[in-house]
Design a protein around this motif. Structure first.
Motif, PDB file in Angstrom:
ATOM      1  N   GLY A  40      11.429   8.237  22.055  1.00  0.00           N
ATOM      2  CA  GLY A  40      12.752   7.729  22.385  1.00  0.00           C
ATOM      3  C   GLY A  40      13.081   6.382  21.773  1.00  0.00           C
ATOM      4  N   ASN A  41      12.099   5.698  21.243  1.00  0.00           N
ATOM      5  CA  ASN A  41      12.345   4.401  20.612  1.00  0.00           C
ATOM      6  C   ASN A  41      12.641   4.555  19.129  1.00  0.00           C
ATOM      7  N   ILE A  42      13.301   3.560  18.575  1.00  0.00           N
ATOM      8  CA  ILE A  42      13.605   3.534  17.146  1.00  0.00           C
ATOM      9  C   ILE A  42      12.694   2.502  16.493  1.00  0.00           C
ATOM     10  N   TYR A  43      12.065   2.897  15.387  1.00  0.00           N
ATOM     11  CA  TYR A  43      11.143   2.019  14.672  1.00  0.00           C
ATOM     12  C   TYR A  43      11.559   1.917  13.217  1.00  0.00           C
ATOM     13  N   ASN A  44      11.248   0.786  12.607  1.00  0.00           N
ATOM     14  CA  ASN A  44      11.449   0.586  11.177  1.00  0.00           C
ATOM     15  C   ASN A  44      10.095   0.345  10.538  1.00  0.00           C
ATOM     16  N   TYR A  45       9.891   0.964   9.376  1.00  0.00           N
ATOM     17  CA  TYR A  45       8.652   0.728   8.640  1.00  0.00           C
ATOM     18  C   TYR A  45       9.024   0.527   7.190  1.00  0.00           C
ATOM     19  N   ASP A  46       8.607  -0.599   6.615  1.00  0.00           N
ATOM     20  CA  ASP A  46       9.004  -0.987   5.260  1.00  0.00           C
ATOM     21  C   ASP A  46       7.791  -0.994   4.339  1.00  0.00           C
ATOM     22  N   PHE A  47       7.648   0.070   3.537  1.00  0.00           N
ATOM     23  CA  PHE A  47       6.559   0.152   2.570  1.00  0.00           C
ATOM     24  C   PHE A  47       6.764  -0.802   1.399  1.00  0.00           C
ATOM     25  N   THR A  48       7.985  -1.302   1.199  1.00  0.00           N
ATOM     26  CA  THR A  48       8.299  -2.097   0.004  1.00  0.00           C
ATOM     27  C   THR A  48       7.924  -3.567   0.120  1.00  0.00           C
ATOM     28  N   SER A  49       7.588  -4.036   1.312  1.00  0.00           N
ATOM     29  CA  SER A  49       7.429  -5.477   1.539  1.00  0.00           C
ATOM     30  C   SER A  49       6.068  -6.045   1.170  1.00  0.00           C
ATOM     31  N   SER A  50       5.024  -5.218   1.201  1.00  0.00           N
ATOM     32  CA  SER A  50       3.670  -5.722   0.964  1.00  0.00           C
ATOM     33  C   SER A  50       2.744  -4.553   0.648  1.00  0.00           C
ATOM     34  N   PRO A  51       1.739  -4.767  -0.196  1.00  0.00           N
ATOM     35  CA  PRO A  51       0.795  -3.669  -0.460  1.00  0.00           C
ATOM     36  C   PRO A  51       0.022  -3.282   0.804  1.00  0.00           C
ATOM     37  N   SER A  52      -0.115  -4.209   1.743  1.00  0.00           N
ATOM     38  CA  SER A  52      -0.863  -3.915   2.963  1.00  0.00           C
ATOM     39  C   SER A  52      -0.144  -2.938   3.888  1.00  0.00           C
ATOM     40  N   MET A  53       1.099  -2.595   3.579  1.00  0.00           N
ATOM     41  CA  MET A  53       1.826  -1.616   4.395  1.00  0.00           C
ATOM     42  C   MET A  53       1.344  -0.195   4.134  1.00  0.00           C
ATOM     43  N   ALA A  54       0.544  -0.004   3.083  1.00  0.00           N
ATOM     44  CA  ALA A  54      -0.019   1.315   2.767  1.00  0.00           C
ATOM     45  C   ALA A  54      -1.531   1.284   2.937  1.00  0.00           C
ATOM     46  N   TYR A  55      -2.069   2.391   3.374  1.00  0.00           N
ATOM     47  CA  TYR A  55      -3.511   2.530   3.519  1.00  0.00           C
ATOM     48  C   TYR A  55      -4.179   2.231   2.177  1.00  0.00           C
ATOM     49  N   GLY A  56      -5.180   1.364   2.193  1.00  0.00           N
ATOM     50  CA  GLY A  56      -5.885   1.004   0.967  1.00  0.00           C
ATOM     51  C   GLY A  56      -5.062   0.176  -0.002  1.00  0.00           C
ATOM     52  N   ASN A  57      -3.964  -0.433   0.481  1.00  0.00           N
ATOM     53  CA  ASN A  57      -3.064  -1.211  -0.388  1.00  0.00           C
ATOM     54  C   ASN A  57      -2.584  -0.384  -1.578  1.00  0.00           C
ATOM     55  N   ASN A  58      -2.378   0.894  -1.369  1.00  0.00           N
ATOM     56  CA  ASN A  58      -2.102   1.842  -2.438  1.00  0.00           C
ATOM     57  C   ASN A  58      -0.628   1.862  -2.840  1.00  0.00           C
ATOM     58  N   LEU A  59      -0.120   0.691  -3.256  1.00  0.00           N
ATOM     59  CA  LEU A  59       1.251   0.545  -3.743  1.00  0.00           C
ATOM     60  C   LEU A  59       1.216  -0.274  -5.021  1.00  0.00           C
ATOM     61  N   VAL A  60       2.237  -0.108  -5.856  1.00  0.00           N
ATOM     62  CA  VAL A  60       2.322  -0.853  -7.107  1.00  0.00           C
ATOM     63  C   VAL A  60       3.561  -1.749  -7.060  1.00  0.00           C
ATOM     64  N   LEU A  61       3.412  -2.989  -7.495  1.00  0.00           N
ATOM     65  CA  LEU A  61       4.527  -3.936  -7.518  1.00  0.00           C
ATOM     66  C   LEU A  61       5.371  -3.696  -8.763  1.00  0.00           C
ATOM     67  N   LYS A  62       6.643  -3.450  -8.538  1.00  0.00           N
ATOM     68  CA  LYS A  62       7.614  -3.280  -9.618  1.00  0.00           C
ATOM     69  C   LYS A  62       8.767  -4.224  -9.326  1.00  0.00           C
ATOM     70  N   GLY A  63       8.952  -5.232 -10.167  1.00  0.00           N
ATOM     71  CA  GLY A  63       9.938  -6.257  -9.861  1.00  0.00           C
ATOM     72  C   GLY A  63       9.480  -7.003  -8.626  1.00  0.00           C
ATOM     73  N   SER A  64      10.278  -6.972  -7.586  1.00  0.00           N
ATOM     74  CA  SER A  64       9.910  -7.655  -6.344  1.00  0.00           C
ATOM     75  C   SER A  64       9.681  -6.698  -5.177  1.00  0.00           C
ATOM     76  N   VAL A  65       9.533  -5.402  -5.458  1.00  0.00           N
ATOM     77  CA  VAL A  65       9.267  -4.437  -4.385  1.00  0.00           C
ATOM     78  C   VAL A  65       7.993  -3.657  -4.675  1.00  0.00           C
ATOM     79  N   TYR A  66       7.320  -3.286  -3.618  1.00  0.00           N
ATOM     80  CA  TYR A  66       6.140  -2.434  -3.740  1.00  0.00           C
ATOM     81  C   TYR A  66       6.575  -0.982  -3.666  1.00  0.00           C
ATOM     82  N   CYS A  67       5.990  -0.164  -4.527  1.00  0.00           N
ATOM     83  CA  CYS A  67       6.409   1.227  -4.690  1.00  0.00           C
ATOM     84  C   CYS A  67       5.236   2.174  -4.506  1.00  0.00           C
ATOM     85  N   ILE A  68       5.555   3.408  -4.065  1.00  0.00           N
ATOM     86  CA  ILE A  68       4.546   4.452  -4.109  1.00  0.00           C
ATOM     87  C   ILE A  68       4.404   4.889  -5.563  1.00  0.00           C
TER      88      ILE A  68
END
Length: 179
Positions: free
Chosen positions: A86-114
């Motif tokens: 019943g609650n609303i949550y926000n999750y932002d994968f773009t803000s930091s590599p630590s938002m993904a398991y194993g820091n598995n994101l790549v920085l492109k410009g100023s956002v982290y991407c899958i």
């Protein structure tokens, strides 16, 4: 959920080339990490966000699992996130590599991407994915294809560059490979 996709990102504007569909799963936070619920929606190309509704869950801790038709499956940070029905949550994968398991994101410009490039969806970006893209480049393939990584509906050299970069850094799903 806010997520940027490596191949679609326009770094000058932190937007995507186009809207695209993403499926999000909630997985148990303990082994065997069963998927409990799923939701599919279109990621807005400007906000990089979409709303995903889960109706088959109970209160608990879950991983947020992202699946995109030509990107590497990506899980939220280690330990998962606590959800109450019943609650609303926000999750932002773009803000930091630590938002993904194993820091598995790549920085492109100023956002982290899958990572884009897992065109055969085997949880690793490797020579077999590169071969699929190379074959479609050779055959002048066009349309909505998994091998079109940058979203311009044509498989060409820019797609080869994306997959070659990601293959060269041995990108794979850390959850599934125990990293």
């Amino acid at each position: 959920v806010k997520v940027a996709i490596d191949g679609l990102i326009r770094t000058a504007f932190n937007t995507h080339n186009r809207k695209d569909t993403l499926t999000v799963y909630l997985a148990r936070s303990v082994s065997p990490f069963n998927f409990i619920d799923t939701s599919t929606n279109v990621i807005d190309s400007i906000t990089l966000s979409a709303v995903f509704s889960f109706r088959n869950t109970v209160n608990g801790t879950y991983y947020i699992v992202l699946k995109h038709h030509n990107s590497l499956e990506t899980w939220s940070k280690a330990g998962g996130e606590y959800f109450e029905v019943g609650n609303i949550y926000n999750y932002d994968f773009t803000s930091s590599p630590s938002m993904a398991y194993g820091n598995n994101l790549v920085l492109k410009g100023s956002v982290y991407c899958i990572y884009s490039g897992d065109v055969n969806q085997d949880y690793i970006i490797d020579i077999s994915d590169l071969s699929d893209v190379d074959n479609d480049v050779y055959n002048y393939a066009s349309g909505f294809l998994a091998t079109d990584l940058n979203g311009d509906y044509v498989v060409e050299g820019r797609d080869m560059t994306i997959i070659d970069n990601n293959r060269n850094v041995f990108v794979r799903s850390p959850v599934l490979f125990g990293d």
